[in-house]
Write an enzyme that holds these catalytic residues in place. Structure first.
Site, short mmCIF file in Angstrom:
data_model
loop_
_atom_site.label_atom_id
_atom_site.label_comp_id
_atom_site.label_asym_id
_atom_site.label_seq_id
_atom_site.Cartn_x
_atom_site.Cartn_y
_atom_site.Cartn_z
N ALA A 54 -23.84 -5.22 3.40
CA ALA A 54 -24.88 -6.10 2.87
C ALA A 54 -25.13 -7.22 3.85
O ALA A 54 -24.22 -7.68 4.54
CB ALA A 54 -24.46 -6.68 1.51
N ALA A 56 -25.49 -10.19 3.05
CA ALA A 56 -24.74 -11.34 2.54
C ALA A 56 -23.30 -11.37 3.01
O ALA A 56 -22.61 -12.38 2.82
CB ALA A 56 -24.78 -11.36 1.01
N TYR A 57 -22.82 -10.28 3.62
CA TYR A 57 -21.45 -10.25 4.11
C TYR A 57 -21.40 -10.96 5.46
O TYR A 57 -21.51 -10.34 6.52
CB TYR A 57 -20.93 -8.82 4.20
CG TYR A 57 -20.91 -8.10 2.86
CD1 TYR A 57 -20.96 -8.80 1.65
CD2 TYR A 57 -20.86 -6.71 2.79
CE1 TYR A 57 -20.95 -8.14 0.44
CE2 TYR A 57 -20.84 -6.05 1.57
CZ TYR A 57 -20.90 -6.78 0.41
OH TYR A 57 -20.90 -6.13 -0.81
N ASN A 58 -21.30 -12.28 5.36
CA ASN A 58 -21.25 -13.17 6.51
C ASN A 58 -22.53 -13.11 7.33
O ASN A 58 -22.50 -12.96 8.56
CB ASN A 58 -20.04 -12.89 7.39
CG ASN A 58 -19.67 -14.10 8.25
OD1 ASN A 58 -20.24 -15.17 8.11
ND2 ASN A 58 -18.72 -13.91 9.15
#
Length: 315
Positions: A54, A56-58
């Protein structure tokens, strides 16, 4: 590795997916780049053909690692990549954004990060209460019609939200949290299966607590996902989980397997689960997890574990 058809997509998924939230790095400790890339390579070598990631994963870091590893192996046509939209990571905070323009930008950035021209399965990461659901879902439908994404679904939605979304677009997948320490979504996942969706579980090992590696109460920083997102590492849940681990210890000793494999099989053997997502950042952990799919729990063992799970999750 075991495989099964994923919902109505026609894709054959390995029953184990590599989750990459940890590989992204934020909130999961510091692991060097070579180790993270090698973890993805190890997963593919073990027969895992689905990778969940995703933006949103860092802030896209995890997607970039996936893209680099898959490109280096030259196996894009053999790996199903799942990524998401509607949730971003900005200055250490997760921010939902389900607007049409935002999703289109996120999708284009994900394609660049992943070094690919299509996404196998594209999910809305979290519903955005500030944006009409119709705007978010029709954007997914348009991306599918353009061929940029091949299949679409949602994560962390309620049944009512999925019923509304299904009036606008065929949902082919649901991804939600489900494990021995978080079985609350079972009824929802059973409903999803009845709608012919493929069902993916995340948090399948309870953020690592079901490995048995942690047997004493510890304090984690506020930005650590074990204190921010998962609730098993604090009382009163922690002591109940320790009792559950005691039941798992007995089966593990009899079978001579690690507790992690028991936890994974408990999830994977549920008939409404198509795919079990597990995050790991080290080759040996991925190899150990993959070994769980070379055997199954007996009905008697499942009954013992189900009873222990009910007690652990009781109020």
């Amino acid at each position: 590795m075991r495989y099964q058809e994923f919902g109505t997509t026609g894709m054959q998924f390995s029953e184990l997916s590599l989750g990459t939230w940890g590989i992204g790095g934020a909130g999961w400790g510091d692991v060097d780049e070579a180790t993270r890339l090698d973890a993805i390579v190890a997963a593919i070598e073990c027969g895992i053909n689905t990778i969940d990631t995703a933006p949103a994963y860092n802030a896209g870091v995890a997607e970039c690692y996936v893209g680099r590893a898959v490109e280096a192996l030259g196996c894009r046509d053999k790996v199903h990549i799942i990524t998401k939209c509607g949730n971003t990571f900005v200055d250490g905070a997760y921010v939902r954004d389900g607007r049409r323009d935002a999703i289109k930008r996120q999708c284009q950035q994900s394609l660049e990060n992943l070094r690919t021209d299509y996404i196998d399965l594209y999910l809305v990461h979290w519903p955005d209460p500030k944006v009409p659901l119709a705007e978010t879902i029709t954007t997914l439908q348009s991306l599918k019609e353009e061929g940029i994404v091949r299949h679409v679904g949602v994560s962390n939605f309620t049944q009512a939200q999925m019923e509304e979304a299904s009036q606008l677009c065929q949902l082919e997948a649901y991804q939600g949290q489900f494990s021995m320490v978080h079985p609350q979504e079972q009824a929802l996942m059973q409903w999803c299966q009845s709608q012919r969706m493929g069902v993916m579980t995340y948090g399948s090992m309870g953020a690592g607590i079901l490995t048995g590696a942690q047997r004493t109460l510890q304090h984690y920083a506020d930005n650590d996902n074990r204190s921010r997102f998962y609730k098993f590492f604090t009382e009163p849940m922690f002591s109940k989980v320790m009792d559950l681990l005691g039941k798992m210890d007995v089966i593990a000793a009899q079978r001579q397997v690690p507790l992690s494999q028991i936890a994974l099989n408990w999830v994977a053997q549920k008939d409404f689960v198509s795919n079990t997502i597990v995050g790991a950042q080290h080759r040996h952990k991925i190899q150990e997890n993959a070994q769980a799919f070379t055997w199954t729990l007996t009905p008697e063992e499942l009954a013992i574990l189900d009873a222990a799970v009910a007690v652990a999750n009781s109020l």
